[in-house]
Design a protein around this motif. Sequence first.
Motif, PDB file in Angstrom:
ATOM      1  N   ALA A  35       6.869  43.310 -32.232  1.00  0.00           N
ATOM      2  CA  ALA A  35       5.626  44.079 -32.338  1.00  0.00           C
ATOM      3  C   ALA A  35       5.070  44.399 -30.954  1.00  0.00           C
ATOM      4  O   ALA A  35       4.546  45.502 -30.723  1.00  0.00           O
ATOM      5  CB  ALA A  35       4.596  43.302 -33.160  1.00  0.00           C
ATOM      6  N   SER A  36       5.198  43.474 -30.015  1.00  0.00           N
ATOM      7  CA  SER A  36       4.706  43.697 -28.657  1.00  0.00           C
ATOM      8  C   SER A  36       5.495  44.789 -27.945  1.00  0.00           C
ATOM      9  O   SER A  36       4.915  45.607 -27.220  1.00  0.00           O
ATOM     10  CB  SER A  36       4.778  42.395 -27.850  1.00  0.00           C
ATOM     11  N   VAL A  37       6.801  44.828 -28.137  1.00  0.00           N
ATOM     12  CA  VAL A  37       7.624  45.883 -27.537  1.00  0.00           C
ATOM     13  C   VAL A  37       7.120  47.246 -28.010  1.00  0.00           C
ATOM     14  O   VAL A  37       6.948  48.177 -27.214  1.00  0.00           O
ATOM     15  CB  VAL A  37       9.122  45.680 -27.871  1.00  0.00           C
ATOM     16  N   ILE A  38       6.855  47.357 -29.299  1.00  0.00           N
ATOM     17  CA  ILE A  38       6.352  48.625 -29.852  1.00  0.00           C
ATOM     18  C   ILE A  38       5.026  49.001 -29.193  1.00  0.00           C
ATOM     19  O   ILE A  38       4.851  50.118 -28.706  1.00  0.00           O
ATOM     20  CB  ILE A  38       6.179  48.520 -31.384  1.00  0.00           C
ATOM     21  N   LEU A  39       4.089  48.058 -29.179  1.00  0.00           N
ATOM     22  CA  LEU A  39       2.757  48.335 -28.609  1.00  0.00           C
ATOM     23  C   LEU A  39       2.830  48.686 -27.123  1.00  0.00           C
ATOM     24  O   LEU A  39       2.142  49.597 -26.659  1.00  0.00           O
ATOM     25  CB  LEU A  39       1.839  47.130 -28.808  1.00  0.00           C
ATOM     26  N   LEU A  40       3.649  47.970 -26.399  1.00  0.00           N
ATOM     27  CA  LEU A  40       3.757  48.230 -24.964  1.00  0.00           C
ATOM     28  C   LEU A  40       4.352  49.608 -24.687  1.00  0.00           C
ATOM     29  O   LEU A  40       3.878  50.333 -23.810  1.00  0.00           O
ATOM     30  CB  LEU A  40       4.579  47.126 -24.290  1.00  0.00           C
ATOM     31  N   ILE A  41       5.370  49.996 -25.442  1.00  0.00           N
ATOM     32  CA  ILE A  41       5.954  51.327 -25.247  1.00  0.00           C
ATOM     33  C   ILE A  41       4.943  52.403 -25.626  1.00  0.00           C
ATOM     34  O   ILE A  41       4.782  53.390 -24.911  1.00  0.00           O
ATOM     35  CB  ILE A  41       7.270  51.476 -26.032  1.00  0.00           C
ATOM     36  N   GLU A  42       4.246  52.201 -26.734  1.00  0.00           N
ATOM     37  CA  GLU A  42       3.230  53.181 -27.145  1.00  0.00           C
ATOM     38  C   GLU A  42       2.136  53.363 -26.088  1.00  0.00           C
ATOM     39  O   GLU A  42       1.563  54.441 -25.969  1.00  0.00           O
ATOM     40  CB  GLU A  42       2.573  52.746 -28.462  1.00  0.00           C
ATOM     41  N   ASN A  43       1.871  52.316 -25.336  1.00  0.00           N
ATOM     42  CA  ASN A  43       0.818  52.367 -24.318  1.00  0.00           C
ATOM     43  C   ASN A  43       1.374  52.600 -22.912  1.00  0.00           C
ATOM     44  O   ASN A  43       0.687  52.340 -21.918  1.00  0.00           O
ATOM     45  CB  ASN A  43      -0.021  51.085 -24.376  1.00  0.00           C
ATOM     46  N   ASN A  44       2.601  53.094 -22.854  1.00  0.00           N
ATOM     47  CA  ASN A  44       3.262  53.431 -21.579  1.00  0.00           C
ATOM     48  C   ASN A  44       3.346  52.252 -20.614  1.00  0.00           C
ATOM     49  O   ASN A  44       3.309  52.433 -19.396  1.00  0.00           O
ATOM     50  CB  ASN A  44       2.574  54.628 -20.911  1.00  0.00           C
ATOM     51  N   LEU A  45       3.461  51.068 -21.154  1.00  0.00           N
ATOM     52  CA  LEU A  45       3.664  49.858 -20.352  1.00  0.00           C
ATOM     53  C   LEU A  45       5.138  49.464 -20.461  1.00  0.00           C
ATOM     54  O   LEU A  45       5.505  48.392 -20.938  1.00  0.00           O
ATOM     55  CB  LEU A  45       2.728  48.744 -20.826  1.00  0.00           C
ATOM     56  N   HIS A  46       5.992  50.376 -20.025  1.00  0.00           N
ATOM     57  CA  HIS A  46       7.430  50.258 -20.232  1.00  0.00           C
ATOM     58  C   HIS A  46       8.042  49.058 -19.518  1.00  0.00           C
ATOM     59  O   HIS A  46       8.934  48.401 -20.058  1.00  0.00           O
ATOM     60  CB  HIS A  46       8.125  51.544 -19.796  1.00  0.00           C
ATOM     61  N   SER A  47       7.584  48.761 -18.311  1.00  0.00           N
ATOM     62  CA  SER A  47       8.138  47.626 -17.570  1.00  0.00           C
ATOM     63  C   SER A  47       7.909  46.317 -18.322  1.00  0.00           C
ATOM     64  O   SER A  47       8.797  45.467 -18.398  1.00  0.00           O
ATOM     65  CB  SER A  47       7.522  47.543 -16.172  1.00  0.00           C
TER      66      SER A  47
END
Length: 196
Positions: A47-59
């Motif tokens: 779930a965190s991977v999804i949220l981080l990608i959605e918020n452009n926190l790719h690193s």
Amino acid sequence: MTLDEALQKAKDTKQSVLASLGGITSSSTIKDLIVVSYLALVKQHHASVILLIENNLHSSAVALSRPLLEACYRCLWVQLVADNDECEKIKTPDYDWKQTWKLAKEVDGALCGGVFHSICQRNIGVLNDFTHGGLEQISRQINYSTYIVEPTFSDEELIVLLVSSNAQLAMTLLAFALNINDKKLIEFAQKPLLEE
């Protein structure tokens, strides 16, 4: 598949896994508790991977790839390899986990295959760099065409992360399903693995 489609598939996977667990219980042996705890951890990382990608926190999303893989492999190892004595040791604060590639090799031995060790061996170094700020991670912090500091992960790299995160969630769910011997859940967990 586009990044938006991969994100939607990851969200759908998350929702279907949550729905599949509705009303299911587990016994409280130490092995059961370890397996269900790893399932909870992998669900959170996914779930965190999804949220981080959605918020452009790719690193930060990519940094979770190694802990996600390790949690999945540890769960599989506990379910398929560890006996009750080993599970009792795991719950002690000074338990020293084997290296992930060794766990993967033992999982392969239990399954009479070689895929987990092969995947681990091919990817663990890169995943280590992503998690601990190595060259793979820092080289993607600068857009060299503009010399602006910004993450430069490609959509393809993020799609691979989402697809592999889905697979690791499915594998961890499968370990849990095997642990509770729920044939319907086993079949459900295997479906995403066969589709990828």
